[in-house]
Enzyme design. Structure first.
Site, PDB file in Angstrom:
ATOM      1  N   ARG A  47       0.851  -1.181   0.000  1.00  0.00           N
ATOM      2  CA  ARG A  47       0.000   0.000   0.000  1.00  0.00           C
ATOM      3  C   ARG A  47       0.893   1.239   0.000  1.00  0.00           C
ATOM      4  NH1 ARG A  47      -3.286  -3.089  -1.310  1.00  0.00           N
ATOM      5  NH2 ARG A  47      -5.316  -3.584  -0.394  1.00  0.00           N
ATOM      6  N   GLU A  83      -4.206   7.217  -5.331  1.00  0.00           N
ATOM      7  CA  GLU A  83      -4.570   6.337  -6.446  1.00  0.00           C
ATOM      8  C   GLU A  83      -6.002   6.664  -6.842  1.00  0.00           C
ATOM      9  OE1 GLU A  83      -3.927   2.236  -5.421  1.00  0.00           O
ATOM     10  OE2 GLU A  83      -1.871   2.585  -4.814  1.00  0.00           O
ATOM     11  N   HIS A 124      -1.389  -0.086  -9.717  1.00  0.00           N
ATOM     12  CA  HIS A 124      -1.976  -1.033  -8.774  1.00  0.00           C
ATOM     13  C   HIS A 124      -2.632  -2.227  -9.483  1.00  0.00           C
ATOM     14  CE1 HIS A 124      -3.711  -1.392  -4.422  1.00  0.00           C
ATOM     15  NE2 HIS A 124      -3.500  -2.590  -4.957  1.00  0.00           N
TER      16      HIS A 124
END
Ligand SMILES: O=CC(=O)O
Length: 324
Positions: free
Chosen positions: A242, A271, A290
């Protein structure tokens, strides 16, 4: 509050892109599903009162507002992810709601991705591409030199299932040793021949630092200015967990001043990353949006596993991968 159990049980699918594998499985096993067109809190609020279970995926947060609006039969939640930092598990515990996640089925895909980022950053993949585009290709034996993985020391922060899968893969590259850090020394570490060290030692001695630790209060901002200052100038930093585990401005500074060699990130803040973000201007930073677990098979498996967790929860049984 609506407390009668629906027959057939109703499951709210909050993430519209949830692979069909899990949705079909729920239907085949007697559930009625409600599929949202948009994964927003407002959309969830429209339906949450009438359902027995919720299937969601990050980045949608399971807010108290949603939990307050849920009927008292909504005791089952599954997230189509390994990470669950988008969910307040203490709150679920208080409310007697079960949560399941989807670890293990994504270990290989995410570990592959970590290795890819490590290699790409070490061998200047992004910068090399830019050189071609900008007509800066040189024939020079001292040009675009990267870092070797062979004989390197690989430091893994968080030797969980994904960390172990990364270690296994990195061992295929004739490395010198694997270091890891975490809460405690692990038997799996011993099996891998990995050495348990402090965060400090890991930062100082590793040629590759790979983050595979979950985001918690403890790990938030753990890779900060002090951490990067201990890393070698020739070292590569990789994060597949993360973004918030990293103090991003400190990483940017380390990359800009070349106090570390390069980085590869699949996760970042925010994000989605805005296209004009300064990180996109750093030649020694490889970025992916991601997508660590984003392979067709892995995402299908994740969806199916989330559905199985839901069915277990609805049946009052232990989920396959229970979090709460
Ligand atoms: O980030 C993705 C996951 O937690 O599965």
């Amino acid at each position: 509050k609506n407390c009668s159990t629906n027959k057939p049980p109703k499951v709210l699918i909050a993430e519209p892109s949830t692979p069909r594998s899990g949705i079909s499985y729920l239907k085949e096993h007697g559930c009625q599903v409600i599929e949202l067109e948009k994964a927003t809190e407002d959309e969830v609020l429209k339906h949450i009162a009438e359902v027995d279970a919720l299937l969601l995926a990050p980045p949608l947060k399971l807010t108290n507002k949603i939990l307050d609006a849920a009927g008292c039969n909504m005791k089952t939640v599954a997230t189509v992810s390994a990470g669950y930092n988008h969910i307040d598990i203490d709150e679920l515990r208080k409310r007697g709601i079960k949560l399941g996640n989807t670890p293990r089925v994504l270990d290989a895909a995410v570990a592959d991705h970590a290795v890819m980022l490590a290699l790409a950053a070490a061998r200047r993949l992004h910068e090399g591409r830019l050189k071609i585009e900008n007509n800066e290709w040189k024939s020079d034996y001292q040009w675009m030199l990267g870092q070797d993985i062979c004989n390197s020391t690989v430091g893994i922060i968080g030797l969980g299932n994904i960390g172990q899968a990364i270690a296994k893969r990195m061992k295929g590259f004739d490395i010198k040793q694997i270091l890891y850090t975490g809460h405690r020394e692990k038997p799996e570490g011993k099996e891998l021949g990995a050495k348990f060290v402090s965060l400090d030692t890991l930062a100082r001695d590793s040629d590759f630092v790979i983050i595979s630790v979950p985001l918690t209060k403890e790990t938030e901002g753990m890779c900060n200015e002090e951490f990067f200052s201990k890393m070698k100038k020739t070292s590569v930093f990789v994060n597949i967990s993360r973004g918030q585990v990293v103090d991003q401005p400190a990483l940017i500074k380390a990359l800009k001043t070349n106090s570390i060699f390069a980085a590869g990130l699949d996760v970042m803040t925010p994000e989605p990353l805005p296209p004009d973000h300064e990180m996109l201007k750093l030649p020694n930073l490889v970025l992916t949006p991601h997508i660590g677990s984003a392979t067709t098979n892995t995402r299908n498996e994740m969806s199916l596993l989330a559905a199985k967790n839901i069915l277990k929860g609805l049946a009052g049984e232990e989920m396959i991968y229970p979090v709460v």
